[in-house]
Design an enzyme around this catalytic site. Sequence first.
Site, PDB file in Angstrom:
ATOM      1  CG  HIS B  67      82.331  53.517 -41.355  1.00 28.82           C
ATOM      2  ND1 HIS B  67      81.031  54.358 -41.461  1.00 28.82           N
ATOM      3  CD2 HIS B  67      81.754  52.664 -40.582  1.00 28.82           C
ATOM      4  CE1 HIS B  67      80.147  53.941 -40.779  1.00 28.82           C
ATOM      5  NE2 HIS B  67      80.457  52.973 -40.097  1.00 28.82           N
ATOM      6  CG  ASP B  96      76.879  82.875 -25.636  1.00 27.97           C
ATOM      7  OD1 ASP B  96      77.378  81.613 -25.705  1.00 27.97           O
ATOM      8  OD2 ASP B  96      76.479  83.656 -26.911  1.00 27.97           O
ATOM      9  CD1 TRP B 132      86.501  51.361 -34.309  1.00 29.17           C
ATOM     10  CD2 TRP B 132      86.764  53.241 -33.010  1.00 29.17           C
ATOM     11  NE1 TRP B 132      85.800  51.031 -33.271  1.00 29.17           N
ATOM     12  CE2 TRP B 132      86.148  52.161 -32.338  1.00 29.17           C
ATOM     13  CE3 TRP B 132      87.069  54.356 -32.300  1.00 29.17           C
ATOM     14  CZ2 TRP B 132      85.697  52.359 -31.011  1.00 29.17           C
ATOM     15  CZ3 TRP B 132      86.820  54.442 -31.030  1.00 29.17           C
ATOM     16  CH2 TRP B 132      85.922  53.308 -30.209  1.00 29.17           C
ATOM     17  CB  SER B 160      88.224  70.352 -30.906  1.00 28.31           C
ATOM     18  OG  SER B 160      86.836  70.700 -30.864  1.00 28.31           O
ATOM     19  CB  SER B 161      86.830  66.650 -27.213  1.00 32.16           C
ATOM     20  OG  SER B 161      86.207  65.980 -28.333  1.00 32.16           O
ATOM     21  CG  HIS B 244      83.757  50.899 -21.650  1.00 35.65           C
ATOM     22  ND1 HIS B 244      83.036  50.169 -22.429  1.00 35.65           N
ATOM     23  CD2 HIS B 244      82.785  51.329 -20.846  1.00 35.65           C
ATOM     24  CE1 HIS B 244      81.891  50.079 -22.223  1.00 35.65           C
ATOM     25  NE2 HIS B 244      81.674  50.725 -20.928  1.00 35.65           N
ATOM     26  CD  GLU B 246      84.520  58.780 -27.545  1.00 40.13           C
ATOM     27  OE1 GLU B 246      85.038  59.528 -26.955  1.00 40.13           O
ATOM     28  OE2 GLU B 246      84.140  59.245 -28.582  1.00 40.13           O
ATOM     29  CE1 TYR B 248      77.546  53.052 -20.770  1.00 44.50           C
ATOM     30  CE2 TYR B 248      79.811  52.546 -20.804  1.00 44.50           C
ATOM     31  CZ  TYR B 248      78.505  52.110 -20.746  1.00 44.50           C
ATOM     32  OH  TYR B 248      78.172  50.707 -20.571  1.00 44.50           O
ATOM     33  CB  SER B 259      65.528  62.313 -20.163  1.00 44.11           C
ATOM     34  OG  SER B 259      65.951  61.070 -20.225  1.00 44.11           O
ATOM     35  CG  HIS B 293      83.974  45.363 -21.209  1.00 46.52           C
ATOM     36  ND1 HIS B 293      82.822  45.984 -20.521  1.00 46.52           N
ATOM     37  CD2 HIS B 293      84.249  45.953 -22.417  1.00 46.52           C
ATOM     38  CE1 HIS B 293      82.819  46.797 -21.114  1.00 46.52           C
ATOM     39  NE2 HIS B 293      83.566  46.924 -22.203  1.00 46.52           N
ATOM     40  CG  HIS B 294      86.501  46.989 -25.259  1.00 44.74           C
ATOM     41  ND1 HIS B 294      85.401  47.185 -26.147  1.00 44.74           N
ATOM     42  CD2 HIS B 294      86.063  47.664 -24.079  1.00 44.74           C
ATOM     43  CE1 HIS B 294      84.535  48.105 -25.783  1.00 44.74           C
ATOM     44  NE2 HIS B 294      84.940  48.151 -24.369  1.00 44.74           N
ATOM     45  CB  THR B 319      71.735  50.262 -18.646  1.00 47.29           C
ATOM     46  OG1 THR B 319      73.135  50.736 -18.308  1.00 47.29           O
ATOM     47  CG2 THR B 319      71.497  50.504 -20.041  1.00 47.29           C
ATOM     48  CE  LYS B 322      70.720  57.091 -17.262  1.00 47.54           C
ATOM     49  NZ  LYS B 322      70.189  58.416 -17.538  1.00 47.54           N
ATOM     50  NE  ARG B 441      85.132  44.899 -35.296  1.00 43.48           N
ATOM     51  CZ  ARG B 441      85.305  45.843 -34.221  1.00 43.48           C
ATOM     52  NH1 ARG B 441      85.549  45.370 -32.816  1.00 43.48           N
ATOM     53  NH2 ARG B 441      85.162  47.208 -34.376  1.00 43.48           N
TER      54      ARG B 441
HETATM   55 CU   LIG Z   1      83.685  48.928 -23.315  1.00 45.73          CU
END
Ligand SMILES: [Cu+2]
Lengths: 380, 517
Positions: B67, B96, B132, B160-161, B244, B246, B248, B259, B293-294, B319, B322, B441
């Site tokens: 998932h 293009d 994940w 690919s990315s 991290h 990622e 963003y 926006s 922080h993770h 943040t 925004k 979790r």
């Molecule tokens: Cu993070």
Amino acid sequence: MLKRAKALFAVALTALVGASSVGQAAEVSTRQLNMPQGVTEVSQAAYDIHMLMMWVCVVIGAAVFGFMIYVMFAHRKSRGVKPANFHEHVGVELAWTIVPALILIVIAFPATNALLKVYDASEAEMDIKITGYQWKWQYEYLGEDVRFMSSLRTSQDEIYGREEKGEHYLREVDNPLVIPADTKVRFLLTGNDVIHSWWVPDLGVKKDALPGIFTEAWAKTSEVGVYVGECAELCGKDHAFMPIVVEVKPKEEFNAWLAEQKAAAAEYASTIGKAWSMDELMERGEQVYLTNCAGCHGVDGLGIPGVFPPMVGSEVTMGPIEKHIDVLVNGVQGTAMQAFAAQLSEVDIAAVVTYERNAWGNDVGDMAQPIDVLNHKNGQ
Amino acid sequence: MAHGPAKGIGRWLFTTNHKDIGTLYLWFSFAMFLLGGFFAMVIRAELFQPGMQLIRPEFFNQMTTMHGVIMVFGAIMPAFVGLANWMIPLMIGAPDMALPRMNNLSFWILPFAFLTLASTLFMEGGAPNFGWTFYAPLSTKYAPESVNYFIFSMHIMGASSIMGSINIIATIMNMRAPGMTYMKMPLFVWTWLITAFLLVAVMPVLAGAVTMMLMDINFGTSFFDAAGGGDPVLFQHIFWFFGHPEVYIIILPAFGVVSAIIPAFSRKPLFGYASMVYATAAIAFLSFIVWAHHMFTVGMPIAGELYFMYATMLIAVPTGVKVFNWVTTMYKGALTFETPMLFCIAFVILFTFGGFTGLMLSVAAADIQYHDSYFVVAHFHYVMVAGAVFSGTAAVYYWLPKWCGKMYNETMGQVQFWIAFIGFNITFMPQHFLGLAGMPRRYADYGLQFADWNMVSSIGAFMYGAAQLLFLYNVIATIRNGKPVSDNKVWEGAEGLEWEVPTPAPYHTFATPPQIK
Ligand SMILES: [Cu+2]
Ligand SMILES: [Cu+2]
């Protein structure tokens, strides 16, 4: 103002939640909404900073969302408003950059203090080593020669719905960790296989148990009682089935308990030479197998294809007994088959080996004695 | 010059047209979204009641892993790449993408990556089951055989990315119409430019992490094994140095979409354009220096812990800028509430809510209680689902008329919105309570004290799932027999070059660059 708001919230919460969940593991509410205040300085510190942050967020949120809702009502096209055309304002933009930054700086002080408390494991009066295993915990009272495993007591029948779930479903273990009240206890955590994480919310302790590395945490409480926790780091199949139960006893009771444990260990050592009968070994072996092995190799000994090998008809369980004992004592390097020498007593290893060789139609017919296991260990 | 698309399947296989490739990305990501969503339904069905009812714990772990991986890498990221392909050339007045052949390649390797990944479900030993975040040694020494396929497909997704981002950077830097200065670019283009740099910077780090895993598993190294002189915590540092940024990567393009849409339905220009650009850049910069922080519970030294706490708290500042800008854009506008706008307003509210819990999580002393609990699950679904997925949905409703020249059914769009909005909150709001009350979790089963909220959460999840089927139906119905629209400018308040080309957008646009005032 904040104090009052806090008190109000606490009242509202107690009304919602009913009695606070502290104390006996039995009285847990199913509607608990908030973090428990817990029974240690650290859990209290975590709770306080959590509530502070929450109120800061509630106030800012109320302002922002309130304004948004007002705008959505007042400035809708259907009310015939003409849109304005402004699109910047240096003053406002500076203000909403600087003010939040200032708020954060203010918050940083209590946040730092709380963290200092979490980290202050110095001057502990007692050390307990906690080792995470797939999927159980081992507790060792350092310097006391007392060590035991602690595994889930809930039966597979309850888990798979063949039997009514008890009120302590998944919150019960065979041997809880026992600690004395009013004593600063330091936990030294490590992992045997993968990473686990030892979490007891009421003690305010969550620390990873990393294989090959030690981490530390501490707890001191005057509240006698039973506290339940969980493994918080994904550690494989039975991650959800390795709960933690901590019993805080008054000092004298704790000392009596510790003395009892030591006496039991001594008595065990004196009986290790005794020869066990097949029936005794089989009976004990089944118990050992169900608590320690069935998680991987299955209650029926069939394992999980491709992951955990079957015990039925396996080359090891049907082959020479020395090899079988060796697999139990030393495990299989580089696989999930852990070394059981430090987890199970010689009697238990002998019993489970005998059981595996003679259950599910394996019928090899021979048996292992505790002394064989001891000799194997010493012979290395 | 004026040739149209090729006929048949060859059009899609060999296309170098940014609109075709955008369409491919969007459909692919939606297929992955349904697959990942199906896994989520399996998870929530099992968690409906305490006890194991439908699946076994080992399969449960495969479901949570698949998932997560499929939603992050298969659904959300390709969806925004699809939007970038469709919209960036239209927004900057380019004919293009800069590198059209590579564009084709970067899409067409993706289905193979995910076929490989999905095939692990049928392998002996099962699919990846280590989450994940695939922490070692659970993902190395203790992993099923299929981990090698997992690593392989990660590499392809990464390639690919990276190709996709190089293409986006090259396009934005070189293909803008004359007069389209950087500070005139729509915010969606800006956020994608910054995102593309983030991707180029961190995807190789992910590739490094999985390669080290591959070595540990197959070639006897011990990067992540303390017994061999390595360190399992090293894995987490490397993973989150990728992970991290990622998050963003996922949310910045969403900011861009919002926006664009909020000003359109407020009939008023975006407030604080310049500060939006600076805030995006600031967030991107901060995203590189907050990863640990993770990892507040791995036992870092206190100095490290304090540093990561302070740095993380700082993210609240840009943040906040925004959010304030979006709200002020609405202020004194002339608001209407078509489906795209509804999703964007929900985005602002729910994303901000997720931002608040993020701020709470940044406080290390409280995080020891939140970490790895359902509180975190709730937090990141507020920012990922109500953030990225809601904005993606808004984008589809907003630009669909331009893409296919047909109008979607507004009533059905709004019905979908309300089901999704209510279902989402019923699913994830109670998960905050579960986490605070102590539910970790990735639990296949739980004690009776968590039963009530889990049941509520599952009911919400089925509701939210149903809303997605409605979305699929609505999109197909629109393409098949929606009411034709022919105005260039589909929405009264919409601004930007994409609204100056005919509707539906012809196969080739801006063969001669437009004039930018
Ligand atoms: Cu993070
Ligand atoms: Cu675990």
